[in-house]
Design a protein around this motif. Structure first.
Motif, PDB file in Angstrom:
ATOM      1  N   PRO A   2       0.855  -1.178  -0.033  1.00 12.00           N
ATOM      2  CA  PRO A   2       0.040  -0.012  -0.205  1.00 12.00           C
ATOM      3  C   PRO A   2       0.682   1.393  -0.073  1.00 12.00           C
ATOM      4  N   ILE A   5       0.680   7.368   2.695  1.00 15.12           N
ATOM      5  CA  ILE A   5      -0.248   8.577   2.476  1.00 15.12           C
ATOM      6  C   ILE A   5       0.706   9.730   3.612  1.00 15.12           C
ATOM      7  N   LYS A 183     -16.215   6.597  -2.455  1.00 17.54           N
ATOM      8  CA  LYS A 183     -15.423   5.509  -3.626  1.00 17.54           C
ATOM      9  C   LYS A 183     -16.763   4.152  -3.339  1.00 17.54           C
ATOM     10  N   VAL A 203     -14.579   8.872   1.270  1.00 20.09           N
ATOM     11  CA  VAL A 203     -12.824   9.019   1.171  1.00 20.09           C
ATOM     12  C   VAL A 203     -12.924  10.368   1.474  1.00 20.09           C
ATOM     13  N   GLU A 206     -13.065  11.072   5.716  1.00 24.52           N
ATOM     14  CA  GLU A 206     -11.688  10.274   6.437  1.00 24.52           C
ATOM     15  C   GLU A 206     -10.194  11.144   5.951  1.00 24.52           C
ATOM     16  N   ILE A 207     -10.277  12.112   4.498  1.00 20.15           N
ATOM     17  CA  ILE A 207      -9.139  12.766   4.433  1.00 20.15           C
ATOM     18  C   ILE A 207      -9.828  14.223   5.045  1.00 20.15           C
ATOM     19  N   VAL A 226      -2.561  16.747   2.116  1.00 18.40           N
ATOM     20  CA  VAL A 226      -2.001  15.412   2.197  1.00 18.40           C
ATOM     21  C   VAL A 226      -1.691  14.529   0.902  1.00 18.40           C
ATOM     22  N   ARG A 227      -1.081  14.070   0.565  1.00 19.88           N
ATOM     23  CA  ARG A 227       0.061  13.345  -0.103  1.00 19.88           C
ATOM     24  C   ARG A 227       0.398  12.105  -0.057  1.00 19.88           C
ATOM     25  N   TYR A 229      -2.595   9.771  -0.898  1.00 20.09           N
ATOM     26  CA  TYR A 229      -3.255   8.519  -1.556  1.00 20.09           C
ATOM     27  C   TYR A 229      -4.193   9.038  -3.012  1.00 20.09           C
ATOM     28  N   GLU A 230      -4.260   8.148  -3.574  1.00 18.51           N
ATOM     29  CA  GLU A 230      -4.797   7.404  -4.825  1.00 18.51           C
ATOM     30  C   GLU A 230      -5.970   7.770  -5.057  1.00 18.51           C
ATOM     31  N   PHE A 231      -6.586   9.522  -5.478  1.00 21.17           N
ATOM     32  CA  PHE A 231      -7.882   9.588  -5.395  1.00 21.17           C
ATOM     33  C   PHE A 231      -8.484   9.222  -7.460  1.00 21.17           C
TER      34      PHE A 231
END
Length: 257
Positions: A2, A5, A183, A203, A206-207, A226-227, A229-231
């Protein structure tokens, strides 16, 4: 493996002034903190910073409470001017209990006191309202960053809300841009091959909650990066995707006053 983040607080020197250029303030603060934006970053911005910059601070001396506001204020031991602002910002009163007015705001949010707040204001005898259109506010910030630094980022505007079924408050998204806020896993399979039927992950909320851990309430950190996280990128994102329709809300009371 994973992705990792990272949640990075962005210190802003001084208070956000009414009608100030919030986009420039954010970029200047990133630079002062030695942070360089990357494509795919998520800028999380506290609602109060947005509201201040957009001039959503109300002078209570100019608020004239109605008879309804005066009556409710007397019952609830509140300032009638604050109650008037709560009513003005509400589409509907959901319930009134334990001295709290739960409303549906003009945006469609279910929250205490229509989001009207008096904390962290330099001025006495004033209150601050939610942004008039938080999604539009988020889009403007995203477009500003794109224009100034040619970076493709997402923006999440947050506020702290209570919840009807748990103690404590948590940060949630009240405005989004560039990111799909929910999501959907419906139809996909879990780790044992079973098909998922109802799972949708909020999501953006949660962010927002992750960012709150570094914001604090008095630390002068209204912006978090925030860096990692693949959104899912979307051009016309809206926080409305997270709002449950009234007819599906099993916690909502309809006995309004």
């Amino acid at each position: 493996m994973p992705a990792i983040i990272t949640v990075i607080p962005v210190k802003v020197n001084g208070d956000i002034a009414p009608k100030s250029d919030l986009g420039s303030t954010i970029l200047e603060s990133l630079g002062a903190n030695g942070i360089e934006l990357q494509d795919g970053d998520i800028l999380v911005v506290a609602q109060k910073a947005v509201s201040k910059a957009e001039g959503r601070i109300i002078d209570l001396a100019k608020v004239k409470p109605s008879r309804k506001a005066i009556r409710l204020a007397k019952e609830l031991h509140k300032d009638p001017r604050i109650v008037q602002l709560i009513l003005d910002e509400a589409r509907e009163i959901v319930t009134i209990k334990n001295g709290i007015i739960i409303t549906e705001t003009r945006h469609g949010f279910i929250c205490a006191n229509s989001g009207v707040d008096q904390s962290n204001l330099a001025r006495d005898n004033a209150a601050i309202l939610l942004p008039a259109n938080p999604d539009s506010s988020a889009r403007r910030l995203r477009e500003f960053v794109k224009k100034q630094q040619n970076r493709n980022v997402a923006v999440v505007i947050t506020d702290t809300f209570g919840r009807p079924f748990r103690e404590g408050q948590t940060n949630i998204a009240v405005g989004v841009a560039g990111i799909k806020p929910i999501k959907n896993y419906i139809g996909k399979k879990d780790m044992f091959g079973r098909k998922l039927r109802v799972t949708e992950i909020a999501v953006a909320d949660e962010i927002a909650s992750a960012a709150e851990l570094t914001m604090g309430k008095s630390a002068g950190i209204p912006v978090v990066l925030v860096r990692g996280y693949e959104f899912e990128h979307v051009s016309r994102a809206s926080v409305k995707d997270l709002l449950r329709p009234k007819k599906q809300d099993i916690f909502r009371h309809t006995g309004n006053r």
